[in-house]
Write a protein that holds these residues in place. Sequence first.
Motif, PDB file in Angstrom:
ATOM      1  N   LEU A   1      48.531  42.428  43.633  1.00 21.95           N
ATOM      2  CA  LEU A   1      48.046  41.331  44.474  1.00 21.95           C
ATOM      3  C   LEU A   1      48.413  39.956  43.929  1.00 21.95           C
ATOM      4  O   LEU A   1      48.170  38.941  44.589  1.00 21.95           O
ATOM      5  N   LYS A   2      48.969  39.898  42.720  1.00 21.91           N
ATOM      6  CA  LYS A   2      49.295  38.605  42.116  1.00 21.91           C
ATOM      7  C   LYS A   2      50.228  37.802  43.026  1.00 21.91           C
ATOM      8  O   LYS A   2      51.275  38.292  43.446  1.00 21.91           O
ATOM      9  N   GLY A   3      49.832  36.591  43.327  1.00 26.27           N
ATOM     10  CA  GLY A   3      50.640  35.726  44.166  1.00 26.27           C
ATOM     11  C   GLY A   3      50.564  36.041  45.644  1.00 26.27           C
ATOM     12  O   GLY A   3      51.205  35.363  46.453  1.00 26.27           O
ATOM     13  N   ILE A   4      49.796  37.061  46.006  1.00 25.81           N
ATOM     14  CA  ILE A   4      49.705  37.475  47.407  1.00 25.81           C
ATOM     15  C   ILE A   4      48.323  37.174  47.991  1.00 25.81           C
ATOM     16  O   ILE A   4      48.213  36.623  49.076  1.00 25.81           O
ATOM     17  N   ARG A   5      47.295  37.530  47.261  1.00 28.05           N
ATOM     18  CA  ARG A   5      45.928  37.314  47.739  1.00 28.05           C
ATOM     19  C   ARG A   5      45.093  36.721  46.631  1.00 28.05           C
ATOM     20  O   ARG A   5      45.099  37.202  45.496  1.00 28.05           O
ATOM     21  N   LYS A   6      44.355  35.658  46.939  1.00 30.93           N
ATOM     22  CA  LYS A   6      43.487  35.018  45.960  1.00 30.93           C
ATOM     23  C   LYS A   6      42.138  35.732  45.928  1.00 30.93           C
ATOM     24  O   LYS A   6      41.553  36.016  46.972  1.00 30.93           O
ATOM     25  N   LEU A   7      41.662  36.017  44.728  1.00 30.60           N
ATOM     26  CA  LEU A   7      40.406  36.732  44.548  1.00 30.60           C
ATOM     27  C   LEU A   7      39.342  35.805  43.975  1.00 30.60           C
ATOM     28  O   LEU A   7      39.640  34.700  43.504  1.00 30.60           O
ATOM     29  N   VAL A   8      38.098  36.285  44.005  1.00 32.39           N
ATOM     30  CA  VAL A   8      36.950  35.496  43.551  1.00 32.39           C
ATOM     31  C   VAL A   8      36.209  36.267  42.461  1.00 32.39           C
ATOM     32  O   VAL A   8      35.973  37.470  42.592  1.00 32.39           O
ATOM     33  N   GLN A   9      35.856  35.556  41.391  1.00 29.13           N
ATOM     34  CA  GLN A   9      35.212  36.191  40.240  1.00 29.13           C
ATOM     35  C   GLN A   9      34.008  35.376  39.802  1.00 29.13           C
ATOM     36  O   GLN A   9      34.009  34.137  39.865  1.00 29.13           O
ATOM     37  N   THR A  10      32.966  36.087  39.347  1.00 31.74           N
ATOM     38  CA  THR A  10      31.812  35.408  38.761  1.00 31.74           C
ATOM     39  C   THR A  10      31.272  36.258  37.618  1.00 31.74           C
ATOM     40  O   THR A  10      31.773  37.356  37.342  1.00 31.74           O
ATOM     41  N   THR A  11      30.254  35.746  36.950  1.00 37.89           N
ATOM     42  CA  THR A  11      29.622  36.473  35.853  1.00 37.89           C
ATOM     43  C   THR A  11      28.475  37.333  36.371  1.00 37.89           C
ATOM     44  O   THR A  11      27.879  37.050  37.411  1.00 37.89           O
ATOM     45  N   ALA A  12      28.146  38.360  35.602  1.00 37.30           N
ATOM     46  CA  ALA A  12      26.982  39.203  35.874  1.00 37.30           C
ATOM     47  C   ALA A  12      26.570  39.863  34.571  1.00 37.30           C
ATOM     48  O   ALA A  12      27.405  40.487  33.902  1.00 37.30           O
ATOM     49  N   ASN A  13      25.303  39.716  34.220  1.00 39.31           N
ATOM     50  CA  ASN A  13      24.803  40.308  32.977  1.00 39.31           C
ATOM     51  C   ASN A  13      23.529  41.114  33.163  1.00 39.31           C
ATOM     52  O   ASN A  13      23.015  41.676  32.199  1.00 39.31           O
ATOM     53  N   THR A  14      23.018  41.167  34.387  1.00 39.21           N
ATOM     54  CA  THR A  14      21.824  41.943  34.684  1.00 39.21           C
ATOM     55  C   THR A  14      22.073  42.790  35.932  1.00 39.21           C
ATOM     56  O   THR A  14      23.041  42.558  36.663  1.00 39.21           O
ATOM     57  N   ILE A  15      21.179  43.729  36.175  1.00 32.44           N
ATOM     58  CA  ILE A  15      21.291  44.544  37.385  1.00 32.44           C
ATOM     59  C   ILE A  15      21.261  43.650  38.619  1.00 32.44           C
ATOM     60  O   ILE A  15      22.069  43.794  39.540  1.00 32.44           O
ATOM     61  N   GLU A  16      20.341  42.689  38.649  1.00 31.96           N
ATOM     62  CA  GLU A  16      20.190  41.819  39.819  1.00 31.96           C
ATOM     63  C   GLU A  16      21.417  40.935  40.018  1.00 31.96           C
ATOM     64  O   GLU A  16      21.900  40.782  41.145  1.00 31.96           O
TER      65      GLU A  16
END
Length: 271
Positions: A24-39
């Motif tokens: 997907l590199k250069g084709i579709r932009k993705l979104v990322q965030t942090t997560a450290n708990t179940i919630e």
Amino acid sequence: MKRIYDWDAKFSLRNYTASDLRALKGIRKLVQTTANTIEEAAAAQDAGIDLIMGNAQNTSAVRLGAPELFFTAALGLPDFATESDVLTAAFAAMKDGADSIYTARGPHIVELLAREDIPVMCHLGLVPRKSTWRGGLRAVGKTAKEAIALWNAFRTMEDAGAFSVEAEVICGRVMAEISARTSLITSSLGSGPGADIIYLFQNDICGEQPESPRHARAFGDLNSLYEQIKHQRRVALSAFRASVEEEQFPGPYECATISDAEFESFFERLK
């Protein structure tokens, strides 16, 4: 949804594999965030976030909250001093269901992990814990000399076997040009829109603190709710103390009862 086996030989489903992200590199932009708990993990999955990242020791909790999201487990910079420590922690996180491992260490550690076929995310640009070498917290790549040095660092991490990179506070135009030329999957944390992934900490997205870094934007206002909770906690505790002092608590409703006959029998036996 892709069918995989994790490092613990457990059948699992994932929204992306390492191979997918490369394709997907250069084709579709993705979104990322942090997560450290179940919630936090569950919230990210429910919101349609593509990728999550959190502390390696929280991998099991994150997997419970978001069993299908591609998860990068971060090895804290000062927490695993030796190469043996790094490998042990990385293998443990992968066993718990991580899909890749993040390290802010140098190319020798990236190579160590990559030799084990672990997808490795490195960290370039501003690495806050190493900011003394940058003269403090500041953007990276503001001069041609520094931008070229940064490009060379990207190539070094490529050669070491890195799979992706957290690119932090790099000048936007520099980031866009580097991202187009590197094989690394670039995750922009304050480095403009020209990377493969746009990344922001969940606490910044949700407005969990009064102020956010310059590169971040609050899309929520959890801080106000936390302040309300703090206020209500003190109101409740003060009311409890006052009720006890005024002999209003505990009252009849909060006390268990005994019948008159049983109490009289008990009382007679005390004499």
